[in-house]
Design a protein around this motif. Structure first.
Motif, mmCIF file in Angstrom:
data_model
loop_
_atom_site.group_PDB
_atom_site.id
_atom_site.type_symbol
_atom_site.label_atom_id
_atom_site.label_comp_id
_atom_site.label_asym_id
_atom_site.label_seq_id
_atom_site.Cartn_x
_atom_site.Cartn_y
_atom_site.Cartn_z
ATOM 1 N N ASN A 101 4.775 9.800 1.973
ATOM 2 C CA ASN A 101 5.914 9.318 1.178
ATOM 3 C C ASN A 101 6.453 7.995 1.708
ATOM 4 O OD1 ASN A 101 5.837 11.507 -0.606
ATOM 5 N ND2 ASN A 101 7.085 12.750 0.755
ATOM 6 N N VAL A 102 5.522 7.058 1.917
ATOM 7 C CA VAL A 102 5.866 5.741 2.452
ATOM 8 C C VAL A 102 5.088 4.677 1.678
ATOM 9 C CG1 VAL A 102 5.704 4.227 4.487
ATOM 10 C CG2 VAL A 102 6.289 6.633 4.779
ATOM 11 N N VAL A 103 5.724 3.532 1.465
ATOM 12 C CA VAL A 103 5.032 2.353 0.977
ATOM 13 C C VAL A 103 5.241 1.255 2.020
ATOM 14 C CG1 VAL A 103 6.978 1.429 -0.377
ATOM 15 C CG2 VAL A 103 4.635 0.810 -0.988
ATOM 16 N N VAL A 104 4.178 0.502 2.284
ATOM 17 C CA VAL A 104 4.250 -0.613 3.227
ATOM 18 C C VAL A 104 3.847 -1.874 2.493
ATOM 19 C CG1 VAL A 104 3.300 -1.628 5.330
ATOM 20 C CG2 VAL A 104 3.784 0.820 5.249
ATOM 21 N N SER A 105 4.647 -2.921 2.659
ATOM 22 C CA SER A 105 4.329 -4.237 2.113
ATOM 23 C C SER A 105 4.170 -5.191 3.285
ATOM 24 C CB SER A 105 5.439 -4.729 1.181
ATOM 25 O OG SER A 105 5.519 -3.897 0.046
ATOM 26 N N ARG A 106 3.125 -5.993 3.215
ATOM 27 C CA ARG A 106 2.892 -6.996 4.256
ATOM 28 C C ARG A 106 3.378 -8.324 3.701
ATOM 29 N NH1 ARG A 106 -2.704 -7.532 7.708
ATOM 30 N NH2 ARG A 106 -1.902 -8.963 9.309
ATOM 31 N N ILE A 107 4.542 -8.721 4.143
ATOM 32 C CA ILE A 107 5.221 -9.903 3.626
ATOM 33 C C ILE A 107 4.555 -11.182 4.139
ATOM 34 C CG2 ILE A 107 7.462 -11.061 3.442
ATOM 35 C CD1 ILE A 107 7.291 -8.149 2.201
ATOM 36 N N ALA A 108 4.204 -11.200 5.411
ATOM 37 C CA ALA A 108 3.540 -12.333 6.053
ATOM 38 C C ALA A 108 2.585 -11.764 7.101
ATOM 39 C CB ALA A 108 4.571 -13.265 6.691
ATOM 40 N N GLU A 109 1.870 -12.622 7.773
ATOM 41 C CA GLU A 109 0.862 -12.172 8.745
ATOM 42 C C GLU A 109 1.402 -11.091 9.687
ATOM 43 O OE1 GLU A 109 -2.695 -11.623 10.434
ATOM 44 O OE2 GLU A 109 -2.374 -12.965 8.749
ATOM 45 N N ASN A 110 2.581 -11.314 10.239
ATOM 46 C CA ASN A 110 3.148 -10.360 11.200
ATOM 47 C C ASN A 110 4.471 -9.771 10.735
ATOM 48 O OD1 ASN A 110 1.076 -10.556 13.243
ATOM 49 N ND2 ASN A 110 1.826 -12.647 13.575
ATOM 50 N N GLU A 111 4.678 -9.722 9.426
ATOM 51 C CA GLU A 111 5.934 -9.161 8.889
ATOM 52 C C GLU A 111 5.620 -8.059 7.881
ATOM 53 O OE1 GLU A 111 9.954 -10.421 6.417
ATOM 54 O OE2 GLU A 111 8.444 -11.950 6.820
ATOM 55 N N TYR A 112 6.117 -6.870 8.177
ATOM 56 C CA TYR A 112 5.904 -5.709 7.320
ATOM 57 C C TYR A 112 7.252 -5.132 6.909
ATOM 58 C CZ TYR A 112 1.132 -5.715 9.174
ATOM 59 O OH TYR A 112 -0.140 -6.071 9.523
ATOM 60 N N LYS A 149 0.854 -1.193 0.000
ATOM 61 C CA LYS A 149 0.000 0.000 0.000
ATOM 62 C C LYS A 149 0.886 1.238 0.000
ATOM 63 C CE LYS A 149 -3.835 2.380 2.104
ATOM 64 N NZ LYS A 149 -4.862 2.409 3.120
ATOM 65 N N LEU A 150 0.524 2.189 -0.866
ATOM 66 C CA LEU A 150 1.249 3.443 -1.005
ATOM 67 C C LEU A 150 0.538 4.524 -0.197
ATOM 68 C CD1 LEU A 150 3.448 5.154 -2.442
ATOM 69 C CD2 LEU A 150 1.871 5.358 -4.365
ATOM 70 N N TYR A 151 1.296 5.220 0.638
ATOM 71 C CA TYR A 151 0.786 6.334 1.423
ATOM 72 C C TYR A 151 1.448 7.592 0.873
ATOM 73 C CZ TYR A 151 -0.635 2.599 4.615
ATOM 74 O OH TYR A 151 -1.196 1.467 5.152
ATOM 75 N N THR A 152 0.802 8.214 -0.123
ATOM 76 C CA THR A 152 1.437 9.333 -0.821
ATOM 77 C C THR A 152 1.643 10.554 0.072
ATOM 78 O OG1 THR A 152 -0.705 10.009 -1.700
ATOM 79 C CG2 THR A 152 0.681 8.664 -3.135
ATOM 80 N N ASP A 153 0.727 10.835 0.982
ATOM 81 C CA ASP A 153 0.884 12.009 1.837
ATOM 82 C C ASP A 153 2.084 11.902 2.764
ATOM 83 O OD1 ASP A 153 -1.332 13.158 0.677
ATOM 84 O OD2 ASP A 153 -2.692 12.677 2.328
#
Length: 140
Positions: A64-75, A58-62
């Motif tokens: 300037n961050v992108v977060v990827s959820r690799i596994a249930e409890n891993e970001y 998910k991209l958070y443009t405001d």
């Protein structure tokens, strides 16, 4: 001949090239119309953890961050300021981030460059889940 004034045609040709050169420089500048051009300098609350599905980004443009959820409890989180010309990245297709300025592309799951002109990976940011919220940035 030295001291001979240039022909009128030469002067007009040179005058016509000056604006064209300016347009070329503008096209290669890193100006994207303004906006925030920096990664978070402190922890930012990005919202509920369930807004990023396992295996998604998910991209958070405001922010300037992108977060990827690799596994249930891993970001994983990365700054979305392009390492080529410092433009804020505003497009995410699957896990591919695309910079609007010069077309650099990055993988949102590991920050690596997928397509030049950028050659340096995105800056990884600390990320954690606290009370069901994703918090990313220095000090997170």
């Amino acid at each position: 001949m030295p001291g001979t004034p240039p022909a009128r045609r030469s002067v007009l040709r040179a005058a016509a090239l000056v604006p064209a050169a300016g347009i070329g420089l503008t096209a290669c500048s890193s100006d994207d119309g303004g906006g925030n051009r920096s990664a978070p300098t402190a922890p930012v609350d990005l919202g509920r953890q369930d807004e990023v599905a396992v295996g998604a980004s998910k991209l958070y443009t405001d922010e300037n961050v992108v977060v990827s959820r690799i596994a249930e409890n891993e970001y994983k989180a990365f700054s979305t300021i392009c390492t080529h010309a410092k433009c804020p990245i505003n497009k995410l297709e699957g896990h591919k981030l695309i910079c609007p300025c010069h077309g650099s592309q990055f993988d949102a799951t590991d920050g690596k460059v997928l397509h030049e002109p950028a050659t340096v990976p995105l800056q990884e940011l600390p990320v954690k889940v606290e009370k069901g919220k994703i918090i990313a940035g220095p000090g997170a």
